[in-house]
Scaffold this motif. Structure first.
Motif, short mmCIF file in Angstrom:
data_model
loop_
_atom_site.label_atom_id
_atom_site.label_comp_id
_atom_site.label_asym_id
_atom_site.label_seq_id
_atom_site.Cartn_x
_atom_site.Cartn_y
_atom_site.Cartn_z
N LYS A 171 0.81 -1.21 0.00
CA LYS A 171 0.00 0.00 0.00
C LYS A 171 0.85 1.26 0.00
CE LYS A 171 -4.04 -2.06 2.28
NZ LYS A 171 -4.93 -2.03 3.47
N ILE A 229 2.10 1.81 -3.57
CA ILE A 229 1.01 2.24 -4.44
C ILE A 229 0.66 3.71 -4.16
CG2 ILE A 229 -1.43 1.91 -4.98
CD1 ILE A 229 -1.02 -1.08 -4.48
N THR A 230 0.61 4.07 -2.89
CA THR A 230 0.31 5.46 -2.51
C THR A 230 1.36 6.40 -3.06
OG1 THR A 230 -0.78 4.70 -0.47
CG2 THR A 230 -0.10 7.02 -0.58
N LYS A 258 0.98 6.70 -6.91
CA LYS A 258 -0.15 7.57 -7.27
C LYS A 258 0.19 9.04 -7.04
CE LYS A 258 -3.89 4.24 -6.40
NZ LYS A 258 -5.05 3.92 -5.52
N LYS A 259 0.89 9.31 -5.94
CA LYS A 259 1.27 10.68 -5.61
C LYS A 259 2.19 11.27 -6.68
CE LYS A 259 3.59 13.30 -1.93
NZ LYS A 259 4.30 13.19 -0.63
N PHE A 265 2.58 10.18 -9.86
CA PHE A 265 1.87 10.29 -11.13
C PHE A 265 0.91 11.48 -11.14
CE2 PHE A 265 2.40 5.51 -12.17
CZ PHE A 265 3.64 5.78 -12.74
N SER A 266 0.25 11.72 -10.00
CA SER A 266 -0.67 12.86 -9.92
C SER A 266 0.10 14.18 -10.06
CB SER A 266 -1.44 12.84 -8.62
OG SER A 266 -0.57 12.96 -7.50
#
Length: 318
Positions: free
Chosen positions: A299, A302-303, A306-307, A309-310
Motif C-alpha cells: 500500500k 502504491i500510494t 499515485k502521488k 503520477f498525480s
C-alpha cells in the motif's frame, strides 16, 4: 557453422569459440520468441527502473526495506542485461557463435550478480526479522550506515570466489564439442563439454552452491520461522494481516529464485529442455514479476506511485 579450435601439445584442443544453441530446436518460432523476449526485457527495465526511481525520490519510502529493494531492482536490471541482449541477438541474426572470452565474461558477471541477489534477499529477510521480532532495536541496528555497509558486502563478497570459479571452469579441457545446448553460458551445460576426471572441480562447484545458495536460504528460512512464531502471537488480526502482507511478497520472490536455482544446479539428472526452463525462471521470470510482486501488494508503494503520477499530470496540465 564453423567449429574453431586451437591445437595444443599432447593432441588436446582448446576451445576458441562456443555455439549457444539456445532455441535452435524451434526454427519456426524465432521471430515469435524474439518478440516475447524483447517484451520481457523492456518490462524488466521499465518495472525495475520505476521501483528504483520511486523508492529514491519519495520521502515516505526512505526506509531500509526500500533501500534494499532499490538495490535488488538494480541487480536484476544488470544481470538480465548480461543474458537477454545476447538471446535477442541470437534469435534475430541466427548467429549463435560466442568467443571463449565473451562466454567467460558472461558467466562471471552473471554469477557475481546472482550471488549479490542471493545475499540481498537474505539481508531483506533479516530486515523483516528485526522489524517484526526486535522492533525496539530496529532503528538502532538498521541505521543508514549499517544498511549501506551490508549492501556493499552483498555486492563485493562473492567477486573473488566467482572469478576463481570462472577461471577454474574455463581452464578445464573441452573435448567433446563446442555446442552449448543452453540459452547462455552457465556452469552445468559447460561442464557437459569437458572431458577427463572433473570430480574435484564438481566438488568446488557444489561448495559454492552451499555458500551462495544453501546457507542464505537456510538463514531466510530461520528468519521467517522466527517471524511466523511472533506473528501468530499478535493479539490483533489486523496486525497479523499487515505483517503477513509485508513478508509475503519477499517470500514469493525467495521461492521462485532459490527454488529454480537450486533445481538447476543441484539436481543429479539433466534434461536440456527443463534446464532451460528453470534457468529462465530465475534469470528472466523472477526479475519481470518482482516489481509487480512488491508494488501491487504494498500500500505504501502504491500510494507513493499515485502521488508521483498525480504530480506529473498536474505539472503537464499547467
Amino acid at each position: 557453422m564453423e567449429y574453431r579450435e586451437k591445437k595444443t601439445e599432447g593432441n588436446l584442443t582448446v576451445m576458441m569459440e562456443f555455439i549457444l544453441l539456445g532455441f535452435s530446436d524451434l526454427p519456426d518460432h524465432q521471430v515469435f520468441l524474439f518478440g516475447i523476449f524483447l517484451f520481457i526485457y523492456i518490462s524488466i527495465l521499465l518495472g525495475n527502473g520505476l521501483v528504483i526511481v520511486i523508492t529514491k525520490i519519495e520521502p515516505i519510502l526512505q526506509t531500509p526495506m526500500y533501500f534494499f529493494l532499490r538495490n535488488l531492482s538494480f541487480v536484476e536490471i544488470c544481470y538480465t542485461s548480461v543474458i537477454l541482449p545476447r538471446i535477442l541477438v541470437n534469435l534475430w541474426t541466427q548467429k549463435r557463435n560466442l568467443s571463449l572470452l565473451a562466454c567467460a565474461a558472461q558467466l562471471c558477471f552473471f554469477l557475481i550478480l546472482a550471488v549479490t541477489e542471493s545475499y540481498l534477499l537474505t539481508l531483506m529477510a533479516y530486515d523483516r526479522y528485526m522489524a517484526i521480532c526486535k522492533p525496539l532495536y530496529y532503528p538502532v541496528i538498521m541505521n543508514p550506515k549499517f544498511c549501506f555497509q551490508m549492501v556493499i558486502v552483498c555486492w563485493t563478497s562473492g567477486i573473488p570466489i566467482i572469478i576463481g570459479q570462472t577461471y577454474q571452469v574455463f581452464s578445464l579441457p573441452f573435448c567433446y564439442s563446442n555446442k552449448v545446448n543452453h540459452i547462455f553460458c552457465e556452469i552445468p551445460p559447460l561442464m557437459k563439454l569437458t572431458c577427463g576426471d572433473i570430480s574435484g572441480d564438481e566438488y568446488f562447484i557444489y561448495a559454492d552452491c552451499v555458500l551462495f545458495v544453501l546457507i542464505p536460504l537456510l538463514l531466510i528460512i530461520f528468519s521467517y520461522t522466527r517471524i511466523l512464531t511472533i506473528i501468530l502471537k499478535f493479539p490483533s488480526s489486523t496486525g497479523r494481516s499487515k505483517a503477513f502482507s509485508t513478508c509475503s511478497s519477499h517470500l514469493m520472490v525467495v521461492i521462485l529464485f532459490y527454488g529454480s536455482a537450486s533445481i538447476a544446479y543441484l539436481k543429479t539428472k539433466s534434461n536440456n529442455r527443463t534446464d532451460k526452463i528453470f534457468s529462465l525462471i530465475y534469470t528472466v521470470v523472477t526479475p519481470m514479476f518482482n516489481p509487480l510482486t512488491y508494488s501491487l501488494r504494498n500500500k505504501e508503494f502504491i500510494t507513493a506511485m499515485k502521488k508521483i503520477f498525480s504530480k506529473c499530470v498536474i505539472s503537464r496540465s499547467k
